[in-house]
Design an enzyme around this catalytic site. Structure first.
Site, PDB file in Angstrom:
ATOM      1  N   ASP A 138     -39.954 -10.746  -4.074  1.00  0.00           N
ATOM      2  CA  ASP A 138     -39.904 -11.793  -5.095  1.00  0.00           C
ATOM      3  C   ASP A 138     -41.298 -12.100  -5.635  1.00  0.00           C
ATOM      4  O   ASP A 138     -41.703 -13.256  -5.702  1.00  0.00           O
ATOM      5  CB  ASP A 138     -39.258 -13.058  -4.516  1.00  0.00           C
ATOM      6  CG  ASP A 138     -37.880 -12.793  -3.950  1.00  0.00           C
ATOM      7  OD1 ASP A 138     -37.779 -12.049  -2.965  1.00  0.00           O
ATOM      8  OD2 ASP A 138     -36.900 -13.284  -4.520  1.00  0.00           O
ATOM      9  N   ASN A 186     -31.722  -9.639  -7.875  1.00  0.00           N
ATOM     10  CA  ASN A 186     -30.926 -10.185  -8.991  1.00  0.00           C
ATOM     11  C   ASN A 186     -31.725 -10.222 -10.295  1.00  0.00           C
ATOM     12  O   ASN A 186     -31.150 -10.147 -11.376  1.00  0.00           O
ATOM     13  CB  ASN A 186     -30.381 -11.572  -8.647  1.00  0.00           C
ATOM     14  CG  ASN A 186     -31.443 -12.547  -8.202  1.00  0.00           C
ATOM     15  OD1 ASN A 186     -32.194 -12.263  -7.269  1.00  0.00           O
ATOM     16  ND2 ASN A 186     -31.542 -13.674  -8.877  1.00  0.00           N
ATOM     17  N   HIS A 233     -31.758  -7.385  -0.854  1.00  0.00           N
ATOM     18  CA  HIS A 233     -32.384  -8.538  -1.495  1.00  0.00           C
ATOM     19  C   HIS A 233     -31.868  -9.872  -0.944  1.00  0.00           C
ATOM     20  O   HIS A 233     -32.636 -10.744  -0.583  1.00  0.00           O
ATOM     21  CB  HIS A 233     -32.198  -8.470  -3.004  1.00  0.00           C
ATOM     22  CG  HIS A 233     -32.951  -9.564  -3.706  1.00  0.00           C
ATOM     23  ND1 HIS A 233     -34.324  -9.687  -3.639  1.00  0.00           N
ATOM     24  CD2 HIS A 233     -32.519 -10.621  -4.449  1.00  0.00           C
ATOM     25  CE1 HIS A 233     -34.710 -10.749  -4.323  1.00  0.00           C
ATOM     26  NE2 HIS A 233     -33.640 -11.342  -4.812  1.00  0.00           N
ATOM     27  N   HIS A 287     -29.705 -20.841  -2.214  1.00  0.00           N
ATOM     28  CA  HIS A 287     -28.924 -19.604  -1.999  1.00  0.00           C
ATOM     29  C   HIS A 287     -28.157 -19.600  -0.677  1.00  0.00           C
ATOM     30  O   HIS A 287     -27.845 -18.543  -0.135  1.00  0.00           O
ATOM     31  CB  HIS A 287     -29.820 -18.357  -2.059  1.00  0.00           C
ATOM     32  CG  HIS A 287     -30.630 -18.241  -3.309  1.00  0.00           C
ATOM     33  ND1 HIS A 287     -30.047 -18.210  -4.560  1.00  0.00           N
ATOM     34  CD2 HIS A 287     -31.964 -18.140  -3.508  1.00  0.00           C
ATOM     35  CE1 HIS A 287     -31.006 -18.097  -5.470  1.00  0.00           C
ATOM     36  NE2 HIS A 287     -32.164 -18.058  -4.866  1.00  0.00           N
ATOM     37  N   HIS A 336     -35.182 -12.948  -1.923  1.00  0.00           N
ATOM     38  CA  HIS A 336     -34.298 -13.862  -2.652  1.00  0.00           C
ATOM     39  C   HIS A 336     -34.603 -15.341  -2.417  1.00  0.00           C
ATOM     40  O   HIS A 336     -34.797 -16.090  -3.363  1.00  0.00           O
ATOM     41  CB  HIS A 336     -32.834 -13.561  -2.313  1.00  0.00           C
ATOM     42  CG  HIS A 336     -31.861 -14.102  -3.316  1.00  0.00           C
ATOM     43  ND1 HIS A 336     -32.092 -14.078  -4.675  1.00  0.00           N
ATOM     44  CD2 HIS A 336     -30.639 -14.685  -3.148  1.00  0.00           C
ATOM     45  CE1 HIS A 336     -31.050 -14.617  -5.296  1.00  0.00           C
ATOM     46  NE2 HIS A 336     -30.165 -14.999  -4.401  1.00  0.00           N
ATOM     47  N   VAL A 337     -34.641 -15.765  -1.157  1.00  0.00           N
ATOM     48  CA  VAL A 337     -35.021 -17.149  -0.853  1.00  0.00           C
ATOM     49  C   VAL A 337     -36.547 -17.194  -0.849  1.00  0.00           C
ATOM     50  O   VAL A 337     -37.186 -16.421  -0.131  1.00  0.00           O
ATOM     51  CB  VAL A 337     -34.458 -17.575   0.522  1.00  0.00           C
ATOM     52  CG1 VAL A 337     -34.931 -18.975   0.872  1.00  0.00           C
ATOM     53  CG2 VAL A 337     -32.933 -17.494   0.505  1.00  0.00           C
ATOM     54  N   HIS A 338     -37.117 -18.089  -1.647  1.00  0.00           N
ATOM     55  CA  HIS A 338     -38.565 -18.092  -1.842  1.00  0.00           C
ATOM     56  C   HIS A 338     -39.268 -18.834  -0.712  1.00  0.00           C
ATOM     57  O   HIS A 338     -39.799 -19.933  -0.874  1.00  0.00           O
ATOM     58  CB  HIS A 338     -38.909 -18.685  -3.205  1.00  0.00           C
ATOM     59  CG  HIS A 338     -38.291 -17.912  -4.327  1.00  0.00           C
ATOM     60  ND1 HIS A 338     -38.110 -18.409  -5.591  1.00  0.00           N
ATOM     61  CD2 HIS A 338     -37.795 -16.645  -4.354  1.00  0.00           C
ATOM     62  CE1 HIS A 338     -37.529 -17.482  -6.343  1.00  0.00           C
ATOM     63  NE2 HIS A 338     -37.324 -16.425  -5.609  1.00  0.00           N
TER      64      HIS A 338
HETATM   65 FE   LIG Z   1     -33.607 -13.149  -6.025  1.00  0.00          FE
END
Ligand SMILES: [Fe+2]
Length: 478
Positions: A166, A232, A317, A327, A354-356
């Site tokens: 990310d 995504n 991801h 998420h 995905h999860v920041h």
């Molecule tokens: Fe993502």
């Protein structure tokens, strides 16, 4: 009083204490304080986006592994003004013999954007463990760069991977990349867990931001392979703009050697690299039973020879285990489909983004549930992978700071800070994972863990058990 409680009362206390223990006994949540939840993209005229000088000079150079074994490299670059040449000239450090490989170029349109000329050239039959120089471009605007091939696959070959996810193109993204470059244990290749440029966060998915991202990462990606996973933000599905073919910019710009592993899609594939076998999966492609991805993974896992490549690593991801609110449970259907196989085939570690934020799990599995038996809690399982979320590269959407409370038992450590990871494989049995947060010095580890190889450790345990039972039998017969 105590007598009046009786046996049932004591059991009640035990049950209540046990319940409280079970819901509260998570790992640790970092108390580290940060003040930059949101991060801005670097402006278009930033030096990190600088266009190389010269007419039609190759830019956005990046490399990835080009075959299943590591003897081949895909070199990609973009020429802005005209097609120019798709040929790469290359030579090993210890020889003057220059060779040529001929590639091809593609272009694509996305709404009102037309790409420049995107070249891909695969150079093959390279020697293992060798530094190569390569040259792209023609005339006065050639550029010379270099990379190093990995050692041949083998069980005790040490190798170091960087882990980034990310990333985006903010000031924090730049800090993450710099920390990776300056790390004393810098990797030899990057495992990238998806969400590259975040161009789709701009009006009309402004693909100029795909170009700036390509120039931004070149300082690392031209010199060591990035193993790509689609996220995504690579889908770029925008039927309202007339763009209904998913993954169009990503698949035109970032080629991977998917055919070498019998895959029918660049979105899922595998490679061997030194002592690691890496399986890349796609969270955003069909993955249910009978789908092409499912069928490929079903055939792929039994193929892995742990005597040759002991470290089985899966990249995806969307995380299967994440205790952040952002998420939350998005990876649940993926987990239901694939977790059983990951335990059966003793996957060592699953990296996701995905999860920041950052999170590391205990070794747990949650595969006993069958709809009617009520067994729906993750349990400690030594055959299960470790799950590491590393979606903290530093993109413009900011950090995922809200966490589910209490911290679940499966979560060993979690922290919402930007950073990157290093997986340092030592031999067939031991690897060391560390995580560096951007606010710390380059050499500071904010979290770390030793990984004991799931295949070789279980073999050792099995042989110890056999030895013990043989000893017992011998004692009994004496
Ligand atoms: Fe993502």
């Amino acid at each position: 009083m105590e007598v009046m409680w009786g046996r049932d009362g004591v059991w009640l206390i035990v049950v209540v204490v046990g319940f409280l223990y079970s819901i509260c006994e998570g790992g640790s949540t970092s108390s580290f304080l940060r003040n930059d939840y949101l991060s801005l993209d670097m402006p278009l005229d930033s030096d990190v986006f600088r266009v190389p000088p010269g007419y039609n000079a190759p830019q956005q150079v990046h490399i990835t592994q080009g075959d299943h074994l590591g003897k081949s490299v895909i070199i990609s670059w973009i020429t802005p003004d005209e097609p120019g040449s798709s040929t790469v000239v290359y030579w090993a450090q210890d020889t003057r013999l220059k060779r040529q490989a001929h590639g091809f170029f593609v272009t694509y349109r996305f709404f009102n954007y037309t790409s420049a000329y995107i070249h891909h050239c695969t150079i093959e039959n390279l020697k293992f463990d060798t530094k190569y120089y390569y040259e792209v471009g023609i005339g006065n605007t050639t550029r010379q760069l270099w990379f190093k091939t990995p050692p041949p696959p083998g069980p005790d070959v040490p190798y170091t991977f960087g882990l980034i996810g990310d990333l985006g193109q903010t000031y924090d993204s730049n800090t993450t990349l710099t920390h990776y470059e300056e790390s004393p244990t810098k990797g030899d290749a990057i495992l990238f867990v998806g969400d590259l440029s975040y161009a789709d966060d701009y009006p009309f998915h402004d693909n100029v931001r795909w170009d700036t991202w390509g120039r931004f990462i070149e300082r690392v990606a031209a010199y060591q392979p990035w193993i790509w996973t689609a996220g995504n933000h690579e889908i770029d599905f925008a039927p309202q703009l007339g763009e209904a073919r998913p993954f169009k910019p990503y698949t035109n710009r970032y080629h991977v050697p998917y055919k070498a592993s019998g895959s029918t899609s660049p979105l899922w594939y595998s490679i061997k690299r030194a002592s690691a076998y890496i399986i890349v999966m796609s969270s955003y492609s069909a993955f249910g039973k009978y789908t092409p991805q499912y069928k490929w993974v079903e055939k792929e896992l039994p193929k892995v020879n742990r005597s040759e490549t002991p470290w089985l690593i899966v990249l995806m991801h969307g995380p299967m285990y994440s205790s952040y609110e952002n998420h939350y449970m998005e990876g649940e259907s993926f987990r239901v489909m694939y977790e059983k196989w990951f335990v059966e085939y003793k996957v060592d570690v699953v990296f996701a983004g995905h999860v920041h934020a950052y999170e590391r799990s205990e070794r747990v599995s949650n595969i006993a549930y069958n709809i009617v038996n009520g067994l729906c809690r993750p349990l400690n399982d030594e055959s299960a992978p470790m799950y590491i979320t590393i979606g903290d590269g530093g993109n413009l959407e900011g950090l995922a700071t809200a966490m589910t409370e209490p911290q679940p038992r499966y979560s060993a450590y979690r922290e919402a800070s930007f950073g990157h990871g290093i997986l340092d494989i030592k031999n067939r049995s031991h690897a060391y994972f560390s995580w560096n947060r951007n606010q710390d010095g380059y050499a500071v580890e904010a979290d770390s863990v030793w990984l004991h190889n799931k295949y070789w450790t279980s073999l050792e345990h099995a042989s110890l058990a056999t030895q013990r039972s043989n000893n017992l039998q011998q004692t009994a017969t004496q």
